[in-house]
Write a protein that holds these residues in place. Sequence first.
Motif, PDB file in Angstrom:
ATOM      1  N   SER A  65      -8.091  27.729   4.919  1.00  0.00           N
ATOM      2  CA  SER A  65      -7.926  26.396   4.347  1.00  0.00           C
ATOM      3  C   SER A  65      -6.716  25.710   4.978  1.00  0.00           C
ATOM      4  O   SER A  65      -5.583  26.164   4.828  1.00  0.00           O
ATOM      5  CB  SER A  65      -7.789  26.466   2.831  1.00  0.00           C
ATOM      6  OG  SER A  65      -6.775  27.371   2.468  1.00  0.00           O
ATOM      7  N   PRO A  66      -6.968  24.635   5.713  1.00  0.00           N
ATOM      8  CA  PRO A  66      -5.856  23.861   6.274  1.00  0.00           C
ATOM      9  C   PRO A  66      -5.273  22.952   5.197  1.00  0.00           C
ATOM     10  O   PRO A  66      -5.980  22.497   4.294  1.00  0.00           O
ATOM     11  CB  PRO A  66      -6.532  23.044   7.370  1.00  0.00           C
ATOM     12  CG  PRO A  66      -7.931  22.880   6.905  1.00  0.00           C
ATOM     13  CD  PRO A  66      -8.271  24.067   6.065  1.00  0.00           C
ATOM     14  N   LYS A  67      -3.973  22.705   5.329  1.00  0.00           N
ATOM     15  CA  LYS A  67      -3.317  21.795   4.397  1.00  0.00           C
ATOM     16  C   LYS A  67      -2.348  20.917   5.176  1.00  0.00           C
ATOM     17  O   LYS A  67      -1.521  21.432   5.933  1.00  0.00           O
ATOM     18  CB  LYS A  67      -2.568  22.572   3.312  1.00  0.00           C
ATOM     19  CG  LYS A  67      -3.480  23.220   2.289  1.00  0.00           C
ATOM     20  CD  LYS A  67      -2.718  23.901   1.167  1.00  0.00           C
ATOM     21  CE  LYS A  67      -3.646  24.408   0.065  1.00  0.00           C
ATOM     22  NZ  LYS A  67      -4.734  25.252   0.571  1.00  0.00           N
ATOM     23  N   SER A  68      -2.441  19.617   4.973  1.00  0.00           N
ATOM     24  CA  SER A  68      -1.592  18.680   5.700  1.00  0.00           C
ATOM     25  C   SER A  68      -0.779  17.873   4.698  1.00  0.00           C
ATOM     26  O   SER A  68      -1.243  16.857   4.186  1.00  0.00           O
ATOM     27  CB  SER A  68      -2.450  17.752   6.566  1.00  0.00           C
ATOM     28  OG  SER A  68      -1.640  16.861   7.292  1.00  0.00           O
ATOM     29  N   PRO A  69       0.461  18.294   4.422  1.00  0.00           N
ATOM     30  CA  PRO A  69       1.282  17.558   3.453  1.00  0.00           C
ATOM     31  C   PRO A  69       1.707  16.185   3.968  1.00  0.00           C
ATOM     32  O   PRO A  69       1.940  15.264   3.181  1.00  0.00           O
ATOM     33  CB  PRO A  69       2.490  18.470   3.251  1.00  0.00           C
ATOM     34  CG  PRO A  69       2.533  19.351   4.455  1.00  0.00           C
ATOM     35  CD  PRO A  69       1.125  19.492   4.935  1.00  0.00           C
ATOM     36  N   ASP A  70       1.825  16.054   5.274  1.00  0.00           N
ATOM     37  CA  ASP A  70       2.111  14.762   5.898  1.00  0.00           C
ATOM     38  C   ASP A  70       1.621  14.856   7.339  1.00  0.00           C
ATOM     39  O   ASP A  70       1.213  15.929   7.788  1.00  0.00           O
ATOM     40  CB  ASP A  70       3.604  14.410   5.836  1.00  0.00           C
ATOM     41  CG  ASP A  70       4.480  15.498   6.423  1.00  0.00           C
ATOM     42  OD1 ASP A  70       5.293  16.085   5.675  1.00  0.00           O
ATOM     43  OD2 ASP A  70       4.323  15.799   7.624  1.00  0.00           O
ATOM     44  N   LYS A  71       1.652  13.741   8.054  1.00  0.00           N
ATOM     45  CA  LYS A  71       0.996  13.757   9.355  1.00  0.00           C
ATOM     46  C   LYS A  71       1.756  14.562  10.400  1.00  0.00           C
ATOM     47  O   LYS A  71       1.243  14.793  11.489  1.00  0.00           O
ATOM     48  CB  LYS A  71       0.696  12.337   9.832  1.00  0.00           C
ATOM     49  CG  LYS A  71       1.855  11.553  10.357  1.00  0.00           C
ATOM     50  CD  LYS A  71       1.334  10.254  10.963  1.00  0.00           C
ATOM     51  CE  LYS A  71       2.411   9.570  11.776  1.00  0.00           C
ATOM     52  NZ  LYS A  71       1.917   8.359  12.444  1.00  0.00           N
ATOM     53  N   ALA A  72       2.962  15.014  10.078  1.00  0.00           N
ATOM     54  CA  ALA A  72       3.719  15.833  11.022  1.00  0.00           C
ATOM     55  C   ALA A  72       3.494  17.326  10.814  1.00  0.00           C
ATOM     56  O   ALA A  72       3.970  18.143  11.605  1.00  0.00           O
ATOM     57  CB  ALA A  72       5.214  15.520  10.901  1.00  0.00           C
TER      58      ALA A  72
END
Lengths: 112, 114
Positions: A65-72
């Motif tokens: 499961s990928p998780k992207s808290p912000d675009k960085a």
Amino acid sequence: DTAVSQTPKYLVTQMGNDKSIKCEQNLGHDTMYWYKQDSKKFLKIMFSYNNKELIINETVPNRFSPKSPDKAHLNLHINSLELGDSAVYFCASRQGNTDTQYFGPGTRLTVL
Amino acid sequence: DQQVKQNSPSLSVQEGRISILNCDYTNSMFDYFLWYKKYPAEGPTFLISISSIKDKNEDGRFTVFLNKSAKHLSLHIVPSQPGDSAVYFCAASAEYSSASKIIFGSGTRLSIRP
């Protein structure tokens, strides 16, 4: 001044454990990717996020499961690790309408 | 189903000579092609690219040639230097709903011998 960084660089763990790999890019890119390089050295795309939104999801077990808290940042969480998950995982990023992707140094995951 | 193929897993070239790395692809939708170079324990780094509207792109010692009718591209390095010893990945992409999905070949290990 690492452009795309990953932590940890090496990860050794037991079957059945849950682990995370983190990726950060300081290039200001909109799109980030996770790739898996298997034992045959093929680099295969797993996921892609654009501005925190999932846009590519290849046929990957839902234990990943990928998780992207912000675009960085684009982190990869893996549940119930299996022997076949052993590989090198690369994070990459890309800006806008260019096709060139910039890769992190890789995380070598070994599942025992 | 390998859409990008590098049939030579390894190549050895004498320093100063030309290195030619080959790549074939099967998907006619690919419109952009890239070469990446990878040293051990590092991530791939972008080397050179070519759009499908061109048949040649040159950058210093590196030249990429594209033959669309044959679905073939090659990377020429001349003159080859010891620092060129690395694994070279050919890659191709086609736009899929605003994403850029790159398909990589399996790589060719280039060794430059003195």
